[in-house]
Design an enzyme around this catalytic site. Structure first.
Site, short mmCIF file in Angstrom:
data_model
loop_
_atom_site.label_atom_id
_atom_site.label_comp_id
_atom_site.label_asym_id
_atom_site.label_seq_id
_atom_site.Cartn_x
_atom_site.Cartn_y
_atom_site.Cartn_z
N HIS A 14 13.36 -20.71 14.58
CA HIS A 14 13.83 -19.82 15.70
C HIS A 14 13.43 -20.34 17.05
O HIS A 14 13.16 -21.49 17.09
CB HIS A 14 13.07 -18.43 15.45
CG HIS A 14 11.53 -18.67 15.33
ND1 HIS A 14 10.89 -18.47 16.47
CD2 HIS A 14 10.85 -19.15 14.37
CE1 HIS A 14 9.40 -18.83 16.15
NE2 HIS A 14 9.63 -19.12 14.76
N GLY A 15 13.90 -19.75 18.12
CA GLY A 15 13.65 -20.28 19.58
C GLY A 15 12.21 -20.81 19.76
O GLY A 15 12.32 -22.05 20.31
#
Length: 160
Positions: A14-15
């Site tokens: 994820h980010g």
């Protein structure tokens, strides 16, 4: 093969992992190891969207990941392994994957879990698996983002 980092994160790629951790550990390949995600086109598509530019990505089931690593398929790369639970790492080690240090980031809360920290929630099997990893000589740390203090997971588990 250079396994540059191993992280347990319930969200996998994820980010935060893509933008912070990948750079900090200097990875040239991110390897997401999860039996369910490996067979889900929707889950794989979401993970592929989070992949940072210029970094290779593998999304594999446990058996294929172990076989590829042991066979030396990634020997020229700096691999960052991401898994959801510690049990996956025990299986990889049993299959010959050399894992020395594991960072625990986020393990999501559910009805069955008990909080260890604000971001790490465990079921009893996770505790048993962490204890087994520790017995195998794996150093276990807890750190959500690189700027957070690096904590010893086994010290945290003593108070659990």
């Amino acid at each position: 093969m250079a396994i540059t980092a191993v992280r347990i994160d319930g969200r996998l790629l994820h980010g935060q992992v893509a933008n912070m951790w990948t750079n900090v550990v200097g990875a040239t390949r991110i390897m997401v190891i999860d039996n369910e995600v490996a067979v889900s086109p929707v889950a794989k598509a979401g993970i592929k969207l989070a992949k940072p530019a210029g970094v290779n990505l593998s999304i594999l089931n446990e058996e294929r990941a172990a076989n590829n690593i042991v066979a030396g398929r990634y020997d020229s790369q700096k691999v960052f392994i991401l898994v959801k639970r510690p049990a996956v790492l025990l299986k990889l080690i049993a299959d010959g994957v050399p894992i020395k240090v594991v960072n625990v980031g986020n393990m999501s809360q559910s009805d069955e879990t008990k909080p260890l920290t604000s971001s790490i929630n465990l079921v009893p099997q996770d505790v048993a698996d962490f204890n087994e990893l520790h017995k195998l000589g794996v150093k276990l740390t807890a750190q959500m983002v690189p700027s957070d203090p690096l904590l010893d997971l086994m010290d945290l588990l003593k108070k659990f």
